[in-house]
Design an enzyme around this catalytic site. Structure first.
Site, PDB file in Angstrom:
ATOM      1  CD1 TRP A   1      -2.501 -13.860   5.643  1.00 54.01           C
ATOM      2  CD2 TRP A   1      -3.164 -13.214   3.596  1.00 54.01           C
ATOM      3  NE1 TRP A   1      -3.181 -14.903   5.045  1.00 54.01           N
ATOM      4  CE2 TRP A   1      -3.600 -14.529   3.803  1.00 54.01           C
ATOM      5  CE3 TRP A   1      -3.470 -12.604   2.381  1.00 54.01           C
ATOM      6  CZ2 TRP A   1      -4.312 -15.252   2.851  1.00 54.01           C
ATOM      7  CZ3 TRP A   1      -4.192 -13.313   1.419  1.00 54.01           C
ATOM      8  CH2 TRP A   1      -4.602 -14.621   1.658  1.00 54.01           C
TER       9      TRP A   1
ATOM     10  CD1 TRP B   1     -16.005  -4.892  -5.240  1.00 56.56           C
ATOM     11  CD2 TRP B   1     -14.428  -3.627  -4.303  1.00 56.56           C
ATOM     12  NE1 TRP B   1     -15.067  -4.598  -6.210  1.00 56.56           N
ATOM     13  CE2 TRP B   1     -14.080  -3.831  -5.657  1.00 56.56           C
ATOM     14  CE3 TRP B   1     -13.574  -2.876  -3.510  1.00 56.56           C
ATOM     15  CZ2 TRP B   1     -12.922  -3.299  -6.238  1.00 56.56           C
ATOM     16  CZ3 TRP B   1     -12.425  -2.342  -4.079  1.00 56.56           C
ATOM     17  CH2 TRP B   1     -12.112  -2.546  -5.431  1.00 56.56           C
TER      18      TRP B   1
ATOM     19  CD1 TRP C   1     -12.579  -2.976   2.061  1.00 61.23           C
ATOM     20  CD2 TRP C   1     -14.647  -3.727   1.637  1.00 61.23           C
ATOM     21  NE1 TRP C   1     -13.393  -2.571   3.091  1.00 61.23           N
ATOM     22  CE2 TRP C   1     -14.667  -3.009   2.852  1.00 61.23           C
ATOM     23  CE3 TRP C   1     -15.831  -4.286   1.183  1.00 61.23           C
ATOM     24  CZ2 TRP C   1     -15.832  -2.848   3.614  1.00 61.23           C
ATOM     25  CZ3 TRP C   1     -16.998  -4.123   1.940  1.00 61.23           C
ATOM     26  CH2 TRP C   1     -16.991  -3.415   3.136  1.00 61.23           C
TER      27      TRP C   1
ATOM     28  CD  GLU D   1      -3.389 -13.657   9.689  1.00 63.85           C
ATOM     29  OE1 GLU D   1      -3.860 -12.779   8.953  1.00 63.85           O
ATOM     30  OE2 GLU D   1      -3.673 -14.858   9.580  1.00 63.85           O
TER      31      GLU D   1
ATOM     32  CD1 TRP E   1     -21.031  -3.341  -8.674  1.00 62.02           C
ATOM     33  CD2 TRP E   1     -21.559  -4.526  -6.863  1.00 62.02           C
ATOM     34  NE1 TRP E   1     -19.989  -4.202  -8.427  1.00 62.02           N
ATOM     35  CE2 TRP E   1     -20.282  -4.946  -7.320  1.00 62.02           C
ATOM     36  CE3 TRP E   1     -22.087  -5.152  -5.723  1.00 62.02           C
ATOM     37  CZ2 TRP E   1     -19.548  -5.941  -6.692  1.00 62.02           C
ATOM     38  CZ3 TRP E   1     -21.344  -6.150  -5.093  1.00 62.02           C
ATOM     39  CH2 TRP E   1     -20.093  -6.532  -5.580  1.00 62.02           C
TER      40      TRP E   1
ATOM     41  CG  ASN F   1      -9.316 -10.269  10.008  1.00 56.41           C
ATOM     42  OD1 ASN F   1      -9.318  -9.538   9.031  1.00 56.41           O
ATOM     43  ND2 ASN F   1      -9.252 -11.594   9.913  1.00 56.41           N
TER      44      ASN F   1
HETATM   45  P1  FAD Z   1      -3.317  -9.190  14.074  1.00 60.97           P
HETATM   46  O1  FAD Z   1      -4.214 -10.355  13.979  1.00 60.97           O
HETATM   47  O2  FAD Z   1      -2.567  -8.997  15.326  1.00 60.97           O
HETATM   48  O3  FAD Z   1      -2.324  -9.315  12.829  1.00 60.97           O
HETATM   49  C1  FAD Z   1      -1.017  -8.734  12.852  1.00 60.97           C
HETATM   50  C2  FAD Z   1      -0.830  -7.850  11.654  1.00 60.97           C
HETATM   51  O4  FAD Z   1      -0.899  -8.608  10.448  1.00 60.97           O
HETATM   52  C3  FAD Z   1      -1.883  -6.772  11.513  1.00 60.97           C
HETATM   53  O5  FAD Z   1      -1.594  -5.664  12.344  1.00 60.97           O
HETATM   54  C4  FAD Z   1      -1.782  -6.452  10.024  1.00 60.97           C
HETATM   55  O6  FAD Z   1      -0.705  -5.584   9.766  1.00 60.97           O
HETATM   56  C5  FAD Z   1      -1.454  -7.811   9.414  1.00 60.97           C
HETATM   57  N1  FAD Z   1      -2.677  -8.457   8.934  1.00 60.97           N
HETATM   58  C6  FAD Z   1      -3.488  -9.297   9.596  1.00 60.97           C
HETATM   59  N2  FAD Z   1      -4.485  -9.714   8.794  1.00 60.97           N
HETATM   60  C7  FAD Z   1      -4.302  -9.118   7.602  1.00 60.97           C
HETATM   61  C8  FAD Z   1      -4.994  -9.143   6.368  1.00 60.97           C
HETATM   62  N3  FAD Z   1      -6.098  -9.879   6.179  1.00 60.97           N
HETATM   63  N4  FAD Z   1      -4.533  -8.376   5.363  1.00 60.97           N
HETATM   64  C9  FAD Z   1      -3.434  -7.624   5.495  1.00 60.97           C
HETATM   65  N5  FAD Z   1      -2.721  -7.567   6.647  1.00 60.97           N
HETATM   66  C10 FAD Z   1      -3.158  -8.301   7.677  1.00 60.97           C
HETATM   67  N6  FAD Z   1      -5.708  -4.315   7.657  1.00 60.97           N
HETATM   68  C11 FAD Z   1      -5.020  -3.169   7.632  1.00 60.97           C
HETATM   69  O7  FAD Z   1      -3.917  -3.103   8.186  1.00 60.97           O
HETATM   70  N7  FAD Z   1      -5.503  -2.072   6.986  1.00 60.97           N
HETATM   71  C12 FAD Z   1      -6.717  -2.079   6.370  1.00 60.97           C
HETATM   72  O8  FAD Z   1      -7.113  -1.070   5.792  1.00 60.97           O
HETATM   73  C13 FAD Z   1      -7.491  -3.270   6.421  1.00 60.97           C
HETATM   74  N8  FAD Z   1      -8.716  -3.329   5.845  1.00 60.97           N
HETATM   75  C14 FAD Z   1      -9.428  -4.500   5.890  1.00 60.97           C
HETATM   76  C15 FAD Z   1     -10.683  -4.563   5.260  1.00 60.97           C
HETATM   77  C16 FAD Z   1     -11.422  -5.741   5.274  1.00 60.97           C
HETATM   78  C17 FAD Z   1     -12.759  -5.803   4.561  1.00 60.97           C
HETATM   79  C18 FAD Z   1     -10.907  -6.864   5.939  1.00 60.97           C
HETATM   80  C19 FAD Z   1     -11.690  -8.150   5.959  1.00 60.97           C
HETATM   81  C20 FAD Z   1      -9.672  -6.824   6.550  1.00 60.97           C
HETATM   82  C21 FAD Z   1      -8.912  -5.649   6.542  1.00 60.97           C
HETATM   83  N9  FAD Z   1      -7.649  -5.571   7.147  1.00 60.97           N
HETATM   84  C22 FAD Z   1      -6.927  -4.404   7.091  1.00 60.97           C
HETATM   85  C23 FAD Z   1      -6.988  -6.772   7.693  1.00 60.97           C
HETATM   86  C24 FAD Z   1      -7.198  -7.056   9.184  1.00 60.97           C
HETATM   87  O9  FAD Z   1      -8.554  -6.973   9.511  1.00 60.97           O
HETATM   88  C25 FAD Z   1      -6.412  -6.115  10.096  1.00 60.97           C
HETATM   89  O10 FAD Z   1      -5.067  -6.050   9.692  1.00 60.97           O
HETATM   90  C26 FAD Z   1      -6.452  -6.620  11.539  1.00 60.97           C
HETATM   91  O11 FAD Z   1      -7.781  -6.738  11.991  1.00 60.97           O
HETATM   92  C27 FAD Z   1      -5.693  -5.659  12.420  1.00 60.97           C
HETATM   93  O12 FAD Z   1      -5.761  -6.057  13.769  1.00 60.97           O
HETATM   94  P2  FAD Z   1      -4.469  -6.584  14.513  1.00 60.97           P
HETATM   95  O13 FAD Z   1      -3.346  -5.628  14.325  1.00 60.97           O
HETATM   96  O14 FAD Z   1      -4.882  -6.875  15.918  1.00 60.97           O
HETATM   97  O15 FAD Z   1      -4.175  -7.905  13.711  1.00 60.97           O
END
Ligand code: FAD
Length: 486
Positions: free
Chosen positions: A284, A365, A388, A281, A312, A347
């Site tokens: 990612w 989107w 997105w 993650e 759209w 997420n």
């Molecule tokens: P954890 O599950 O603990 O993951 C650890 C870290 O990994 C996160 O803090 C984040 O830095 C990174 N990470 C995890 N999943 C993703 C992912 N899919 N993409 C990129 N990094 C990821 N994340 C953001 O940081 N900023 C955003 O603006 C953002 N917008 C999103 C918009 C949409 C439509 C979706 C579906 C996802 C988005 N995410 C975004 C990704 C993800 O939802 C969040 O990073 C995550 O929910 C943060 O919670 P956590 O720190 O507990 O994640």
């Protein structure tokens, strides 16, 4: 006229609001000169400054925390508002600084500004030095065998895994020498970053501790507790098995290297599934920035240009219903309300809510991306548009458009007892598990017993998912070079 000797060094803080693992700060301290810790509020540049209202709240507290940490080390934060292109040079002129250090940023506008500033400072004979920023790898480091950038995640991860070793930790400096300079510091309070009327951020205070200490405490507790079941439970929004580190990462209060090292320090087995899943993650996040770096207009241009013709719908009533968590689909509404009240959303629910906007409501989107940017504490210039586009099916390594989430089934799968929905949609709290994700199918007697009046206490579905799905697939067929359903 310079008013202090020896010549100071400037550290320009941006999205790296921390003292540990801060290469720019470390280099400035190593010069042995007094250090000017500069933060510039850059109005008009949403990518370089605070993105939206929610992040403005975080920025306020993060800057206050950074200032306190600097004061504890004999220094302070110099806060100013203006165009950095002029301000950095102006501060250097006024104080006689001979060196300026910063950690890199990777968004298009930010890179342009930084490269101009570097050129100007160097032309004047100053040392202007940028260091790797807030990623595990700079976006240019990981390349395909052909020397190109990656557009698919799995090979990116593999290449990454093969080449990544976290650098040694850099402790926060114990003292940061300060000079005495005639610089007018703008009080952070004067920036009016906190909402007042109404104070919609009231709910944030008990949930978050912006700043480096808060980030470190969260990481420690995550690695010690929740990480253990991360792989299996991270998708369940009613539980707390994710790290919640994302806003801290977005503001650079913790470096991703520190997160990586914290997991290494657990001495877990290399094949530990939870740990690998979590590392993936974090990677990612790097992949999203890698994608933005090579596609600077990620927030406005479909990576898959076939979507440019997508029909759209522009429907402000529907958009509002989605924004306010009033769609009649409990998992979507719970997510949108969680977002409003806490500045974050789980997420899995982000994916469901985004899919609903794009595919059930056929709303662009980019409208969803904008709303998230304004309301998410973790919004960043890469991860938000990247995800997105991913949900919309037009992004890098994206989920195909025709994979349309059924919000009811998703809710039942990942929130089977409705704990999450009950937390954020309390008006559905008394419905039995069987109907908590489908109140629109509940018999009148059951609704009555639970105190639910559809259309009054909780909305009726604003669209019929089955019909909306058909309409979405039909819309897809009208686009150029339509994608076939598998
Ligand atoms: P954890 O599950 O603990 O993951 C650890 C870290 O990994 C996160 O803090 C984040 O830095 C990174 N990470 C995890 N999943 C993703 C992912 N899919 N993409 C990129 N990094 C990821 N994340 C953001 O940081 N900023 C955003 O603006 C953002 N917008 C999103 C918009 C949409 C439509 C979706 C579906 C996802 C988005 N995410 C975004 C990704 C993800 O939802 C969040 O990073 C995550 O929910 C943060 O919670 P956590 O720190 O507990 O994640």
């Amino acid at each position: 006229m310079p008013n202090s000797k020896p010549a100071p060094a400037i550290v320009w803080f941006r999205r790296d609001l921390r003292l540990a693992d801060n290469l720019a700060l470390c280099k400035a301290v190593e010069t042995g000169a007094p250090v000017i810790c500069l933060y510039i509020r850059e109005p008009g540049d949403p990518l370089a400054g605070a993105n939206g209202g929610a992040q403005a709240w975080w920025l306020h507290h993060s800057l206050v925390a950074l200032d306190e940490s600097l004061k504890a080390r004999g220094n302070r934060l110099v806060t100013m508002t203006g165009d950095p292109l002029h301000l950095v040079e102006w501060v250097a002129d006024k104080t006689g600084a001979e060196a300026v250090f910063w950690n890199r940023r990777y968004d298009g506008p930010g890179r342009e500004i930084d490269s101009d500033i570097k050129g100007r400072l160097r032309d004047k004979g100053l040392r202007a030095e940028s260091s790797p920023g807030f990623l595990l790898h700079d976006p240019t480091v990981v390349k395909t065998k052909q020397g190109k950038h990656f557009s698919v995640y799995t090979p990116f991860w593999k290449a990454f895994e093969a080449g990544y070793q976290p650098p040694d930790p850099i402790d926060a400096p114990k003292r940061i020498a300060a000079g005495s300079f005639d610089l007018e510091i703008e009080p952070i309070d004067g920036w009016a970053l906190l909402p007042t009327k109404p104070d919609w951020a009231k709910g944030f205070e008990s949930l978050w501790q912006p700043g480096e200490d808060g980030a470190r405490a969260l990481l420690k507790s995550f690695v010690g507790k929740q990480l253990r079941a991360y792989g299996e439970r991270r998708d369940f929004p009613g539980e707390s098995h994710t790290s919640r580190l994302s806003p801290h990462l977005a503001f650079g209060e913790i470096s991703p290297h520190a997160i990586w090292r914290a997991m290494d320090a657990q001495n877990r087995k290399a094949d530990n599934e939870d740990e690998t899943r979590f590392r993936k993650e974090i990677v990612w996040r790097d992949f999203a920035w890698h994608t933005l770096f090579h596609n600077p207009r990620l927030d406005s241009i479909n990576l898959d240009r076939r979507f440019d013709d997508f029909p759209w719908q522009s429907d402000s009533k529907m958009l509002k219903a989605w924004q306010h968590g009033m769609t009649g689909y409990p998992i979507v509404d719970a997510g949108m309300r969680e977002l409003w009240q806490t500045g974050t959303m789980h997420n899995r629910v982000r994916m469901i809510a985004a899919s609903f906007l794009i595919k059930d409501l056929l709303i662009d989107w980019r409208d969803g991306e904008r709303w998230f940017r304004d309301t998410l504490l973790d919004a960043d210039a890469a991860s938000n548009p990247f995800n997105w586009q991913w949900v919309a099916g037009c992004g890098a390594d994206a989920a195909p458009f025709f994979r349309i989430f059924n919000p009811t089934l998703q809710g039942e799968k990942f929130d089977s007892h409705g704990d999450y929905v009950r937390r954020w949609c309390p008006e559905l709290g008394k419905l039995p598990d069987k109907f908590v994700h489908r109140p629109f199918e509940a018999p009148t007697e059951i609704l009555k017993k639970a105190g639910v009046v559809l259309g009054e206490t909780y909305p009726k579905p604003i669209v019929d998912h089955g019909k909306a799905r058909d309409a979405a697939l039909a819309a897809l067929k009208t686009t150029r070079n339509e994608t076939e359903e598998d």
